[in-house]
Design a protein around this motif. Sequence first.
Motif, PDB file in Angstrom:
ATOM      1  N   TYR A  43      -2.860 160.415 -38.700  1.00 32.14           N
ATOM      2  CA  TYR A  43      -4.146 160.663 -38.037  1.00 32.14           C
ATOM      3  C   TYR A  43      -3.958 161.026 -36.569  1.00 32.14           C
ATOM      4  O   TYR A  43      -4.703 161.840 -36.029  1.00 32.14           O
ATOM      5  CB  TYR A  43      -5.080 159.463 -38.181  1.00 32.14           C
ATOM      6  CG  TYR A  43      -5.609 159.309 -39.576  1.00 32.14           C
ATOM      7  CD1 TYR A  43      -6.249 160.362 -40.214  1.00 32.14           C
ATOM      8  CD2 TYR A  43      -5.455 158.122 -40.273  1.00 32.14           C
ATOM      9  CE1 TYR A  43      -6.731 160.232 -41.498  1.00 32.14           C
ATOM     10  CE2 TYR A  43      -5.937 157.986 -41.568  1.00 32.14           C
ATOM     11  CZ  TYR A  43      -6.571 159.047 -42.168  1.00 32.14           C
ATOM     12  OH  TYR A  43      -7.049 158.929 -43.442  1.00 32.14           O
ATOM     13  N   PHE A  44      -2.965 160.450 -35.936  1.00 34.67           N
ATOM     14  CA  PHE A  44      -2.676 160.785 -34.542  1.00 34.67           C
ATOM     15  C   PHE A  44      -2.291 162.254 -34.420  1.00 34.67           C
ATOM     16  O   PHE A  44      -2.782 162.960 -33.543  1.00 34.67           O
ATOM     17  CB  PHE A  44      -1.549 159.891 -34.003  1.00 34.67           C
ATOM     18  CG  PHE A  44      -1.079 160.283 -32.628  1.00 34.67           C
ATOM     19  CD1 PHE A  44      -1.824 159.949 -31.514  1.00 34.67           C
ATOM     20  CD2 PHE A  44       0.100 160.987 -32.465  1.00 34.67           C
ATOM     21  CE1 PHE A  44      -1.394 160.310 -30.247  1.00 34.67           C
ATOM     22  CE2 PHE A  44       0.537 161.353 -31.200  1.00 34.67           C
ATOM     23  CZ  PHE A  44      -0.211 161.014 -30.090  1.00 34.67           C
ATOM     24  N   TRP A  45      -1.423 162.725 -35.307  1.00 38.45           N
ATOM     25  CA  TRP A  45      -0.991 164.124 -35.239  1.00 38.45           C
ATOM     26  C   TRP A  45      -2.118 165.081 -35.627  1.00 38.45           C
ATOM     27  O   TRP A  45      -2.189 166.203 -35.115  1.00 38.45           O
ATOM     28  CB  TRP A  45       0.267 164.351 -36.059  1.00 38.45           C
ATOM     29  CG  TRP A  45       1.447 163.697 -35.399  1.00 38.45           C
ATOM     30  CD1 TRP A  45       2.180 162.649 -35.861  1.00 38.45           C
ATOM     31  CD2 TRP A  45       1.995 164.022 -34.107  1.00 38.45           C
ATOM     32  NE1 TRP A  45       3.140 162.302 -34.945  1.00 38.45           N
ATOM     33  CE2 TRP A  45       3.051 163.126 -33.863  1.00 38.45           C
ATOM     34  CE3 TRP A  45       1.690 164.968 -33.141  1.00 38.45           C
ATOM     35  CZ2 TRP A  45       3.807 163.171 -32.699  1.00 38.45           C
ATOM     36  CZ3 TRP A  45       2.441 165.011 -31.975  1.00 38.45           C
ATOM     37  CH2 TRP A  45       3.492 164.119 -31.762  1.00 38.45           C
ATOM     38  N   ILE A  46      -2.998 164.662 -36.518  1.00 37.14           N
ATOM     39  CA  ILE A  46      -4.183 165.481 -36.819  1.00 37.14           C
ATOM     40  C   ILE A  46      -5.048 165.604 -35.572  1.00 37.14           C
ATOM     41  O   ILE A  46      -5.525 166.695 -35.228  1.00 37.14           O
ATOM     42  CB  ILE A  46      -4.979 164.883 -38.001  1.00 37.14           C
ATOM     43  CG1 ILE A  46      -4.199 165.065 -39.306  1.00 37.14           C
ATOM     44  CG2 ILE A  46      -6.364 165.507 -38.100  1.00 37.14           C
ATOM     45  CD1 ILE A  46      -4.784 164.311 -40.488  1.00 37.14           C
ATOM     46  N   LEU A  47      -5.254 164.499 -34.867  1.00 37.99           N
ATOM     47  CA  LEU A  47      -6.045 164.520 -33.630  1.00 37.99           C
ATOM     48  C   LEU A  47      -5.376 165.383 -32.565  1.00 37.99           C
ATOM     49  O   LEU A  47      -6.047 166.147 -31.867  1.00 37.99           O
ATOM     50  CB  LEU A  47      -6.245 163.093 -33.118  1.00 37.99           C
ATOM     51  CG  LEU A  47      -7.140 162.919 -31.913  1.00 37.99           C
ATOM     52  CD1 LEU A  47      -8.559 163.379 -32.231  1.00 37.99           C
ATOM     53  CD2 LEU A  47      -7.149 161.462 -31.479  1.00 37.99           C
ATOM     54  N   VAL A  48      -4.059 165.301 -32.450  1.00 38.88           N
ATOM     55  CA  VAL A  48      -3.331 166.152 -31.499  1.00 38.88           C
ATOM     56  C   VAL A  48      -3.493 167.619 -31.883  1.00 38.88           C
ATOM     57  O   VAL A  48      -3.703 168.483 -31.022  1.00 38.88           O
ATOM     58  CB  VAL A  48      -1.838 165.749 -31.440  1.00 38.88           C
ATOM     59  CG1 VAL A  48      -1.008 166.795 -30.721  1.00 38.88           C
ATOM     60  CG2 VAL A  48      -1.675 164.399 -30.768  1.00 38.88           C
ATOM     61  N   GLY A  49      -3.426 167.922 -33.179  1.00 40.96           N
ATOM     62  CA  GLY A  49      -3.603 169.300 -33.639  1.00 40.96           C
ATOM     63  C   GLY A  49      -4.987 169.837 -33.340  1.00 40.96           C
ATOM     64  O   GLY A  49      -5.140 170.984 -32.889  1.00 40.96           O
ATOM     65  N   ILE A  50      -6.010 169.028 -33.572  1.00 43.77           N
ATOM     66  CA  ILE A  50      -7.380 169.463 -33.274  1.00 43.77           C
ATOM     67  C   ILE A  50      -7.555 169.674 -31.774  1.00 43.77           C
ATOM     68  O   ILE A  50      -8.178 170.647 -31.343  1.00 43.77           O
ATOM     69  CB  ILE A  50      -8.404 168.447 -33.818  1.00 43.77           C
ATOM     70  CG1 ILE A  50      -8.403 168.475 -35.351  1.00 43.77           C
ATOM     71  CG2 ILE A  50      -9.799 168.722 -33.278  1.00 43.77           C
ATOM     72  CD1 ILE A  50      -9.205 167.372 -35.988  1.00 43.77           C
ATOM     73  N   THR A  51      -6.991 168.791 -30.975  1.00 43.38           N
ATOM     74  CA  THR A  51      -7.072 168.943 -29.524  1.00 43.38           C
ATOM     75  C   THR A  51      -6.343 170.214 -29.084  1.00 43.38           C
ATOM     76  O   THR A  51      -6.831 170.964 -28.241  1.00 43.38           O
ATOM     77  CB  THR A  51      -6.481 167.713 -28.813  1.00 43.38           C
ATOM     78  OG1 THR A  51      -7.159 166.540 -29.281  1.00 43.38           O
ATOM     79  CG2 THR A  51      -6.613 167.817 -27.311  1.00 43.38           C
ATOM     80  N   ARG A 106     -13.140 173.997 -29.611  1.00 48.94           N
ATOM     81  CA  ARG A 106     -13.229 173.634 -28.190  1.00 48.94           C
ATOM     82  C   ARG A 106     -14.470 172.801 -27.873  1.00 48.94           C
ATOM     83  O   ARG A 106     -14.350 171.727 -27.270  1.00 48.94           O
ATOM     84  CB  ARG A 106     -13.176 174.883 -27.311  1.00 48.94           C
ATOM     85  CG  ARG A 106     -13.281 174.533 -25.830  1.00 48.94           C
ATOM     86  CD  ARG A 106     -13.029 175.714 -24.959  1.00 48.94           C
ATOM     87  NE  ARG A 106     -11.604 176.026 -25.018  1.00 48.94           N
ATOM     88  CZ  ARG A 106     -11.076 177.130 -24.522  1.00 48.94           C
ATOM     89  NH1 ARG A 106     -11.828 178.022 -23.953  1.00 48.94           N
ATOM     90  NH2 ARG A 106      -9.777 177.326 -24.597  1.00 48.94           N
ATOM     91  N   PRO A 107     -15.692 173.233 -28.250  1.00 48.58           N
ATOM     92  CA  PRO A 107     -16.840 172.375 -27.951  1.00 48.58           C
ATOM     93  C   PRO A 107     -16.786 171.039 -28.676  1.00 48.58           C
ATOM     94  O   PRO A 107     -17.280 170.037 -28.171  1.00 48.58           O
ATOM     95  CB  PRO A 107     -18.054 173.192 -28.394  1.00 48.58           C
ATOM     96  CG  PRO A 107     -17.561 174.458 -28.948  1.00 48.58           C
ATOM     97  CD  PRO A 107     -16.097 174.528 -28.779  1.00 48.58           C
ATOM     98  N   THR A 108     -16.156 171.003 -29.844  1.00 48.06           N
ATOM     99  CA  THR A 108     -16.003 169.737 -30.567  1.00 48.06           C
ATOM    100  C   THR A 108     -15.134 168.770 -29.784  1.00 48.06           C
ATOM    101  O   THR A 108     -15.467 167.586 -29.640  1.00 48.06           O
ATOM    102  CB  THR A 108     -15.405 169.992 -31.958  1.00 48.06           C
ATOM    103  OG1 THR A 108     -16.243 170.892 -32.668  1.00 48.06           O
ATOM    104  CG2 THR A 108     -15.239 168.710 -32.733  1.00 48.06           C
ATOM    105  N   VAL A 109     -14.026 169.262 -29.270  1.00 50.65           N
ATOM    106  CA  VAL A 109     -13.115 168.407 -28.492  1.00 50.65           C
ATOM    107  C   VAL A 109     -13.786 167.952 -27.201  1.00 50.65           C
ATOM    108  O   VAL A 109     -13.715 166.778 -26.823  1.00 50.65           O
ATOM    109  CB  VAL A 109     -11.788 169.152 -28.211  1.00 50.65           C
ATOM    110  CG1 VAL A 109     -10.949 168.419 -27.200  1.00 50.65           C
ATOM    111  CG2 VAL A 109     -11.012 169.345 -29.502  1.00 50.65           C
ATOM    112  N   ILE A 110     -14.473 168.869 -26.525  1.00 53.39           N
ATOM    113  CA  ILE A 110     -15.157 168.511 -25.271  1.00 53.39           C
ATOM    114  C   ILE A 110     -16.247 167.472 -25.537  1.00 53.39           C
ATOM    115  O   ILE A 110     -16.378 166.489 -24.801  1.00 53.39           O
ATOM    116  CB  ILE A 110     -15.741 169.765 -24.593  1.00 53.39           C
ATOM    117  CG1 ILE A 110     -14.612 170.654 -24.095  1.00 53.39           C
ATOM    118  CG2 ILE A 110     -16.669 169.392 -23.452  1.00 53.39           C
ATOM    119  CD1 ILE A 110     -15.055 172.016 -23.620  1.00 53.39           C
TER     120      ILE A 110
END
Length: 185
Positions: A43-51, A106-110
Amino acid sequence: MPARDAVSLPNTEAFENIADHHIVRNFVGGLRMMLNDRTTAAYFWILVGITFLGVVGPMLAPYGIEQTQYSETGQILSAAPPSINHPLGTTFAGYDVLSRLLVGARPTVITGLLGGGLILTIGTSIGITAGYVGGRTETILMRFTDFVYGVPLIPFGIVMITFLGVGFLSSILVIGLILWRGALG
């Protein structure tokens, strides 16, 4: 072995002082512990990928997000299945889904970062203030929190958007004002 330059010596000492700092040691130790668990690491790497996609996604998008795609015969590619040119297919309006996904990250991460920061700020401030001051202040803050738990989320969000107006930053503010109570639980 070449002699050490007097200018580089303070830089290495400064780096060693930073690396020895307890906050850095705790962060690195916590990150190492977190990544030892396979599920958490995934899950951490998925979050890093999305970011990462949020940062560089618009530059990687192969087509414009509102650029209609046409077939060789000149027809709109309406709801086309995945292909080499469109790996995720197209929408009913003929827009490339991959491009829209990459630009929309991008707007999702922000929103996640700003909304999450607002949630943590409000919830932590109320919790710390109630716990530290205690007494009458704690009672008032906890009754206020109980009241907020009783407010229905969606109607409150609609009313807040009505007052603040529809927009990107106002939606982040509404998210923070609605969901801060979860930071206390």
